[in-house]
Design a protein around this motif. Structure first.
Motif, mmCIF file in Angstrom:
data_model
loop_
_atom_site.group_PDB
_atom_site.id
_atom_site.type_symbol
_atom_site.label_atom_id
_atom_site.label_comp_id
_atom_site.label_asym_id
_atom_site.label_seq_id
_atom_site.Cartn_x
_atom_site.Cartn_y
_atom_site.Cartn_z
ATOM 1 N N ASP A 91 2.084 -1.281 9.755
ATOM 2 C CA ASP A 91 1.636 0.110 9.619
ATOM 3 C C ASP A 91 0.612 0.248 8.498
ATOM 4 O O ASP A 91 -0.388 0.962 8.633
ATOM 5 C CB ASP A 91 2.830 1.030 9.352
ATOM 6 C CG ASP A 91 3.704 1.212 10.586
ATOM 7 O OD1 ASP A 91 3.232 0.881 11.687
ATOM 8 O OD2 ASP A 91 4.852 1.667 10.439
ATOM 9 N N ASP A 92 0.871 -0.422 7.363
ATOM 10 C CA ASP A 92 -0.080 -0.375 6.256
ATOM 11 C C ASP A 92 -1.411 -1.001 6.649
ATOM 12 O O ASP A 92 -2.484 -0.510 6.289
ATOM 13 C CB ASP A 92 0.488 -1.101 5.031
ATOM 14 C CG ASP A 92 1.418 -0.218 4.213
ATOM 15 O OD1 ASP A 92 1.638 0.927 4.626
ATOM 16 O OD2 ASP A 92 1.915 -0.678 3.172
ATOM 17 N N VAL A 101 -0.047 -10.270 7.527
ATOM 18 C CA VAL A 101 0.603 -9.148 8.197
ATOM 19 C C VAL A 101 1.978 -9.577 8.681
ATOM 20 O O VAL A 101 2.121 -10.606 9.349
ATOM 21 C CB VAL A 101 -0.242 -8.644 9.382
ATOM 22 C CG1 VAL A 101 0.431 -7.455 10.039
ATOM 23 C CG2 VAL A 101 -1.635 -8.275 8.909
ATOM 24 N N GLU A 102 2.966 -8.774 8.330
ATOM 25 C CA GLU A 102 4.333 -9.065 8.735
ATOM 26 C C GLU A 102 4.530 -8.754 10.224
ATOM 27 O O GLU A 102 3.982 -7.771 10.735
ATOM 28 C CB GLU A 102 5.314 -8.230 7.897
ATOM 29 C CG GLU A 102 5.204 -8.496 6.408
ATOM 30 C CD GLU A 102 5.980 -7.495 5.583
ATOM 31 O OE1 GLU A 102 6.640 -6.630 6.184
ATOM 32 O OE2 GLU A 102 5.915 -7.582 4.337
ATOM 33 N N PHE A 148 3.301 -2.730 19.826
ATOM 34 C CA PHE A 148 2.582 -2.482 21.067
ATOM 35 C C PHE A 148 2.671 -1.040 21.532
ATOM 36 O O PHE A 148 2.074 -0.666 22.524
ATOM 37 C CB PHE A 148 3.068 -3.446 22.150
ATOM 38 C CG PHE A 148 2.631 -4.844 21.885
ATOM 39 C CD1 PHE A 148 1.309 -5.213 22.069
ATOM 40 C CD2 PHE A 148 3.525 -5.780 21.400
ATOM 41 C CE1 PHE A 148 0.884 -6.506 21.807
ATOM 42 C CE2 PHE A 148 3.104 -7.072 21.135
ATOM 43 C CZ PHE A 148 1.791 -7.443 21.335
ATOM 44 N N ASN A 149 3.392 -0.221 20.795
ATOM 45 C CA ASN A 149 3.381 1.216 21.067
ATOM 46 C C ASN A 149 2.267 1.928 20.304
ATOM 47 O O ASN A 149 2.108 3.130 20.417
ATOM 48 C CB ASN A 149 4.737 1.832 20.673
ATOM 49 C CG ASN A 149 5.868 1.276 21.516
ATOM 50 O OD1 ASN A 149 5.682 1.031 22.698
ATOM 51 N ND2 ASN A 149 7.021 1.075 20.902
ATOM 52 N N THR A 150 1.495 1.169 19.516
ATOM 53 C CA THR A 150 0.455 1.748 18.668
ATOM 54 C C THR A 150 -0.858 1.877 19.448
ATOM 55 O O THR A 150 -1.172 1.054 20.301
ATOM 56 C CB THR A 150 0.229 0.865 17.424
ATOM 57 O OG1 THR A 150 1.473 0.730 16.751
ATOM 58 C CG2 THR A 150 -0.786 1.485 16.498
ATOM 59 N N LEU A 199 0.809 -1.214 0.000
ATOM 60 C CA LEU A 199 0.000 0.000 0.000
ATOM 61 C C LEU A 199 0.841 1.262 0.000
ATOM 62 O O LEU A 199 0.468 2.269 -0.607
ATOM 63 C CB LEU A 199 -0.922 -0.001 1.213
ATOM 64 C CG LEU A 199 -2.077 -1.008 1.186
ATOM 65 C CD1 LEU A 199 -2.749 -1.059 2.545
ATOM 66 C CD2 LEU A 199 -3.082 -0.636 0.118
ATOM 67 N N SER A 200 1.981 1.243 0.686
ATOM 68 C CA SER A 200 2.795 2.457 0.799
ATOM 69 C C SER A 200 3.288 2.955 -0.548
ATOM 70 O O SER A 200 3.643 4.117 -0.691
ATOM 71 C CB SER A 200 3.996 2.196 1.704
ATOM 72 O OG SER A 200 3.580 1.751 2.969
ATOM 73 N N MET A 201 3.314 2.077 -1.549
ATOM 74 C CA MET A 201 3.798 2.484 -2.861
ATOM 75 C C MET A 201 2.790 3.350 -3.607
ATOM 76 O O MET A 201 3.171 4.209 -4.395
ATOM 77 C CB MET A 201 4.093 1.244 -3.710
ATOM 78 C CG MET A 201 5.166 0.333 -3.162
ATOM 79 S SD MET A 201 5.341 -1.126 -4.210
ATOM 80 C CE MET A 201 6.616 -2.023 -3.322
ATOM 81 N N PHE A 202 1.508 3.091 -3.379
ATOM 82 C CA PHE A 202 0.479 3.732 -4.186
ATOM 83 C C PHE A 202 -0.595 4.341 -3.279
ATOM 84 O O PHE A 202 -1.535 3.644 -2.887
ATOM 85 C CB PHE A 202 -0.172 2.718 -5.134
ATOM 86 C CG PHE A 202 0.819 1.956 -5.961
ATOM 87 C CD1 PHE A 202 1.288 2.477 -7.149
ATOM 88 C CD2 PHE A 202 1.286 0.718 -5.545
ATOM 89 C CE1 PHE A 202 2.200 1.774 -7.922
ATOM 90 C CE2 PHE A 202 2.197 0.009 -6.308
ATOM 91 C CZ PHE A 202 2.655 0.539 -7.500
#
Length: 465
Positions: free
Chosen positions: A250-251, A269-270, A276-278, A229-232
């Protein structure tokens, strides 16, 4: 001498008249022959007597399925498949096919198998589609010919206002050429893959490419083979379905945050221990979540999915029981389907107590203790709170304790005290496992089948019952 000339001219004129009469007669015979042939065709080929509208509808049912991303990508367009095949049958079918715009709304190009002027092939194909919305998919190759690259760009430019679906499997650098094309007012579905990468390429070579950013109706998204997703950057506010082969955490969380109408989400999901800071993420509309291809699950306690109806897990064996129960506590209120397509050693009976509204369960079992406790709870006539709505159960296992299954079927085959009737059971042996069943057991299970229950015990292809 002049008398002789006059005679010859008269004879020549007479011959010309005779030739004209013969040509006229031949034309009449030809017309008669064609009329008879048409009558004969209608007798020998009664399909030709169908109204053109019905023939067109039949043609539409002959179209091959839309290609999906895979290494064994089909050829296209192919003269052995509709609609091109229909042009070769007879003149009537060719005429009907060419005048049926909806036969030509989808074009799939495997550029390794296309010969000729690609731009002209695309133009002729979509010309036959009239004013219908279009679907365009392309599979390229490493070192794509510049003329073919230009043809794809021209197609996106000329038909941007009509494109409803776009699927692109191309080299990374090709996408950089699409910058600034648009807007895409009808675009509902985008699929992007980056399968053509050499050893020096890295997915990070593409970031924040504003290609389909002006697509306000985007509803379906598929990212595969190194595309992330980060690419587009894409407009996600109307997105209802997303499939991503692999996503950084993050994506994954960003898509949930910026796609408020998302209903169906499939991804792997990688892992990222720093997650855990999210902050907590709440998504009020997501109904189906599939964690595929050995996905990580460490982020699940951060999610609040109150509308979740279907949960499918194909995950690494790192499930934390307490963390997963935290997730279920906030996301299982409407959960109706739960499936785990790989053995999960940490699966716990307590999960099913939280998922009390489940109607459909599918499990791969490696823990005999778990299955024994699970079946005992189902068979208990004293506990009407354990999975009271269960209607369908699938278990993949190397062997089954048939006595325990019979106890479950006996307890659950008839609705009672608010407990739903178990309508189907699938017991699947993995491929290659030898199976046997006593005649008395088969007869007992057949009795439940006669009572209206569906029972399949065996491999996916064969049933021992």
């Amino acid at each position: 001498m002049s008398a002789a000339n006059a005679d010859l001219r008269a004879r020549l004129a007479a011959v010309d008249v005779s030739i004209s009469e013969q040509w006229l007669g031949l034309k009449q015979l030809q017309d008669t022959r064609e009329a008879i042939q048409r009558q004969l065709d209608h007798i020998v080929y009664p399909v030709l007597t169908l109204p053109n509208e019905i023939t067109s509808e039949i043609f539409l049912q002959c179209l091959p399925p839309t290609p999906v991303f895979s290494e064994e990508e089909k050829d296209g367009p192919s003269s052995s498949d509709a609609p091109l095949l229909l042009l070769e049958i007879c003149r009537t079918w060719r005429s009907i096919a060419i005048s049926t715009p909806t036969l030509w709304v989808h074009l799939h190009l495997n550029l390794l198998e296309v010969y000729g002027d690609v731009e002209e092939i695309i133009a002729q194909w979509f010309r036959r589609a009239g004013s219908c919305p279009l679907s365009f998919s392309v599979r390229g190759y490493l070192g794509l010919d510049p003329l073919e690259s230009d043809a794809i760009i021209a197609t996106l430019v000329h038909h941007a206002h009509r494109l409803q679906s776009v699927a692109l499997q191309l080299e990374q650098q090709q996408f950089k050429k699409f910058m600034g094309i648009g807007p895409f007012p009808l675009l509902d579905e985008i699929a992007i893959a980056l399968p053509f990468m050499d050893d020096e390429d890295e997915p990070g070579g593409l970031w924040n490419l504003e290609i389909f950013s002006d697509a306000p109706r985007l509803g379906h998204l598929h990212f595969g083979q190194n595309a992330i997703l980060s690419m587009f950057p894409l407009p996600c506010w109307e997105l209802s379905k997303a499939t991503c082969e692999s996503l950084p955490i993050d994506d994954f969380l960003n898509l949930l945050e910026f796609a408020p109408t998302l209903l169906d989400f499939t991804c792997s999901v990688e892992p990222d221990p720093a997650i855990f800071n999210t902050e907590l993420i709440t998504h009020d509309t997501l109904q189906t979540l599939r964690l595929a291809d050995n996905s990580s699950t460490h982020f699940l306690p951060l999610l609040r999915l109150p509308a979740l109806q279907n949960l499918h897990l194909h995950i690494k064996d790192d499930m934390d029981d307490d963390a997963f129960q935290v997730f279920l506590t906030h996301s299982a209120a409407s959960l109706g389907t739960f499936s785990a397509s790989v053995p999960i050693r940490t699966i716990a009976l307590g999960w099913f107590s939280i998922m009390s509204k489940l109607t459909d369960i599918q499990l791969v079992v490696s823990d005999e203790t778990l299955l024994s406790g699970f079946l005992s709870s189902l068979a208990s006539t004293n506990d009407s709170t354990f999975l009271p709505r269960l209607q369908s159960l699938t278990v993949v296992k190397r062997d089954f304790e048939f006595c325990a299954l019979v106890n479950v079927f006996t307890a659950r085959c008839t609705a009672r005290d608010g407990v739903a009737q178990l309508q189907s059971f699938w017991g699947i042996y993995p491929g290659g496992v030898r199976m046997s069943m006593a005649a008395s057991t088969r007869a007992t299970l057949q009795g439940f089948i006669n009572g209206g229950m569906q029972i399949h015990i065996g491999t996916e292809e064969s049933n021992l019952i």
